[in-house]
Design a protein around this motif. Structure first.
Motif, short mmCIF file in Angstrom:
data_model
loop_
_atom_site.label_atom_id
_atom_site.label_comp_id
_atom_site.label_asym_id
_atom_site.label_seq_id
_atom_site.Cartn_x
_atom_site.Cartn_y
_atom_site.Cartn_z
N VAL A 36 0.71 -1.39 0.11
CA VAL A 36 0.02 -0.11 -0.19
C VAL A 36 0.86 1.44 -0.10
O VAL A 36 0.66 2.24 -0.87
N GLY B 78 -8.13 1.06 0.37
CA GLY B 78 -8.33 -0.18 1.14
C GLY B 78 -9.83 -0.65 1.67
O GLY B 78 -10.68 0.10 0.81
N GLY B 79 -9.78 -1.59 2.57
CA GLY B 79 -11.34 -1.74 3.05
C GLY B 79 -11.34 -3.27 2.99
O GLY B 79 -10.50 -3.86 2.62
C1 GLC Z 1 -5.97 -2.04 5.79
C2 GLC Z 1 -6.96 -1.77 4.65
C3 GLC Z 1 -6.53 -2.96 3.50
C4 GLC Z 1 -4.98 -3.15 3.47
C5 GLC Z 1 -4.33 -3.31 4.90
C6 GLC Z 1 -2.94 -3.31 4.60
O1 GLC Z 1 -6.61 -2.91 6.72
O2 GLC Z 1 -8.27 -1.76 4.64
O3 GLC Z 1 -6.98 -2.84 2.37
O4 GLC Z 1 -4.74 -4.23 2.44
O5 GLC Z 1 -4.88 -2.30 5.65
O6 GLC Z 1 -2.29 -3.58 5.76
#
Ligand code: GLC
Length: 446
Positions: free
Chosen positions: A224, A331-332
Motif C-alpha cells: 500500500v 483499502g477496506g
Molecule cells: C487496511 C486496509 C486493507 C489493507 C491493509 C494493509 O486493513 O483496509 O485494504 O490491505 O490495511 O495493511
C-alpha cells in the motif's frame, strides 16, 4: 501536479477473464475427473458459476476477521445475537497482518472446512476467492448497493458479479501533530519536501522526535505505502491497460522518496518494523510528527483514557506527494459467504445487518473507521465529529486500486520484496524496479 490516473477496470478484467476462463476449464476437468471416480473434490456446494444460488440454511455461524483493533466488532455481533438467539455469530479472530489473515482463510478454504461462515475479506482478495469458488455469488438485489460508494462496491465484484459486500472502506490520511506545526507557524504539507522542511523546524526544539512513518514492514501494508508513493509521484504500478509499468522515472521518484527517507533519518529505522498497530503506538506515544495511517487511528489516538499522549493535539490532512497532493490506495473490507458453510441464509442476513446504515453509522461513531454508506460522509453531525470525512470521501472516490488479479498475493509479495530491499539499502532502487517490472509482467501475463 502529478497526474493521478485512475486504474481502469476494463483491462484488468481482461486479465481476469482469461484467468477465469482457464480456471473454469480446470474446474470443468476436475468435475469430469471426479465423476470418473478419480477422487478429486467436487466443487463446493453452492459455489456455482457466478449465478447466485438460493442461499439456504439457518443456524449459528462464525465471522472470520482480522484482529479487531477497535473493540467494536464484538458489540455489533452482540446486537445481532440478541435479535437472533438461534443464529448466533461467533467471531473467529485472525492475526493482525493482512497476509497472515489471508493465509489462514486460504488454508481453511482449501480444506473445504466449514469453520468460517462469513469471511471479512480485504478488498484485494475478491478475485482469488471468487475464482477458486471459495465464496458464493451473492444476490445483488438483496443489498442496498446504490447507497454505497461505487468504488467500494466494485472491489466486491468479480466478472461483474457480486461476491462480497463492502462494510468498511479505507483511505490513507496524513496524521500530523497540530500543536507542533502551530508552534512553528506551519500548515499541513502538500508535498514531501514541505513535510521534510516542517520536520526540520519542529525538530530544532524537539530533537528526540521522529519525522514520518507509515506501514513499512514487509507485508501488505508496504504494498500500500509503496503504491501510494509511486502514485503520488505521478507513476503507476499496474496501468490503466492492465499492464505493469514500474520501470519509469515517476515510479523511481516515488520509491526514492522512501529510500531517501530512510537514509536521511526522516523515516526512523524502527518504522521498517511497523505495521498499522506498531505505528499507531509510536504516534500515540508522541514519538512522531507525521504518520500515514488509516482512519481507524483517529478515534484511538484521541481517546481520553490516558492511552494516547496526543489526544486533542493532532489533526489529519490528505497525503502529500512529489509536486502537490498525493494519492491514496483504496483499502477496506468486504463480507463474503463461505462456500463451505451450511448456514448460508444466516450468513446473508448477517451481512445485510452489518452493511445497513444504522450499523455503519454506529461503527463510525465508535471507531472512526471509514464507512461505505455514502450519505454518512455528508452528515453534518458526523462531519463535526470527524472533520476529515469530506476529503476522505474524495480520497476513496479517487483512490488507486491495487491490481485485481487472481494471483494477487504473488503480485503483492513481489512489490514488498522490491520496496523492502531498496529501503533497507540492499538493492539499488533502479534495479529493484527493473526486477519488479519483470516479475509483474510474468504474473499478469494473460
Ligand atoms: C487496511 C486496509 C486493507 C489493507 C491493509 C494493509 O486493513 O483496509 O485494504 O490491505 O490495511 O495493511
Amino acid at each position: 501536479m502529478p497526474t493521478h490516473r485512475a486504474v481502469g477496470t476494463t483491462p484488468v478484467r481482461k486479465t481476469h477473464r482469461s484467468t477465469a476462463i482457464r480456471l473454469a476449464a480446470i474446474a470443468a476437468v476436475a468435475v469430469t475427473a471426479a465423476a470418473c471416480g478419480s477422487g478429486d473434490p467436487a466443487p463446493a456446494p453452492g459455489a456455482g458459476n457466478g449465478t447466485p444460488a438460493a442461499l439456504e440454511g439457518v443456524g449459528p455461524i462464525t465471522l472470520a476477521s482480522g484482529k479487531d483493533t477497535s473493540g467494536n466488532m464484538q458489540k455489533q455481533v452482540d446486537e445481532w445475537n440478541k435479535l437472533h438467539p438461534d443464529q448466533k455469530v461467533t467471531i473467529v479472530e485472525l492475526p493482525e497482518s493482512a497476509d497472515q489473515q489471508r493465509q489462514q482463510m486460504v488454508q481453511n478454504a482449501q480444506a473445504q472446512s466449514d469453520a468460517y461462515g462469513v469471511l471479512n475479506l480485504d478488498v484485494v482478495w475478491t478475485a482469488e476467492f471468487a475464482a477458486n469458488q471459495w465464496i458464493v455469488a451473492l444476490p445483488e438485489n438483496e443489498f442496498p448497493l446504490d447507497k454505497l460508494l461505487p468504488a467500494t462496491v466494485e472491489t466486491g465484484k468479480y466478472f461483474n458479479k457480486l461476491y462480497a459486500v463492502p462494510t468498511t472502506s479505507d483511505g490513507g490520511l496524513l496524521y500530523y501533530r497540530k500543536d507542533l506545526l502551530d508552534a512553528v507557524g506551519a500548515q499541513p504539507p502538500k508535498t514531501w519536501a514541505e513535510m521534510q522542511e516542517i520536520c526540520e523546524k519542529v525538530k530544532a526544539d524537539n530533537a528526540s522526535l521522529d519525522c514520518y512513518a507509515g506501514q513499512f514492514e514487509k507485508y501488505e501494508g508496504l504494498t500500500v505505502n509503496f503504491s501510494e508513493a509511486v502514485n503520488s509521484a505521478g507513476g503507476v504500478v499496474v496501468g490503466e491497460d492492465g499492464k505493469p509499468n514500474v520501470n519509469t522515472p515517476e515510479a523511481a521518484k516515488g520509491l526514492q522518496f522512501l529510500v531517501d527517507g530512510v537514509k536521511s533519518g526522516m523515516i526512523p529505522a524502527e518504522a521498517r518494523t511497523y505495521k498499522e498497530e506498531e505505528g499507531r503506538r509510536a504516534f500515540q506515544a508522541g514519538e512522531l510528527i507525521f504518520h500515514r495511517q488509516w482512519p481507524y487511528q483517529y478515534a484511538l489516538a484521541n481517546a481520553s483514557d490516558g492511552s494516547s499522549k496526543v489526544a486533542g493535539k493532532f489533526a489529519v490532512a490528505p497525503l502529500p506527494g512529489l509536486d502537490g497532493p498525493g494519492a491514496s490506495t483504496l483499502g477496506g473490507h468486504n463480507y463474503a459467504v463461505s462456500a463451505f458453510t451450511p448456514n448460508k441464509k444466516t450468513a446473508l442476513d448477517f451481512i445485510k445487518f452489518m452493511v445497513d446504515e444504522k450499523q455503519q453509522r454506529a461503527n463510525l461513531m465508535a471507531t472512526s473507521q471509514a464507512p461505505t454508506w455514502a450519505a454518512l460522509y455528508d452528515d453534518a453531525e458526523l462531519v463535526e465529529q470527524f472533520p476529515y470525512l469530506p476529503f476522505l470521501k474524495a480520497s476513496i472516490e479517487n483512490a488507486q486500486k491495487r491490481p485485481s488479479v487472481v494471483k494477487y498475493q504473488e503480485v503483492s509479495t513481489a512489490i514488498q520484496e522490491a520496496a523492502y530491499s531498496a529501503m533497507s539499502g540492499e538493492v539499488a532502487p533502479a534495479d529493484a524496479l527493473a526486477t519488479l517490472q519483470t516479475k509483474l509482467e510474468q504474473l499478469t501475463a494473460s
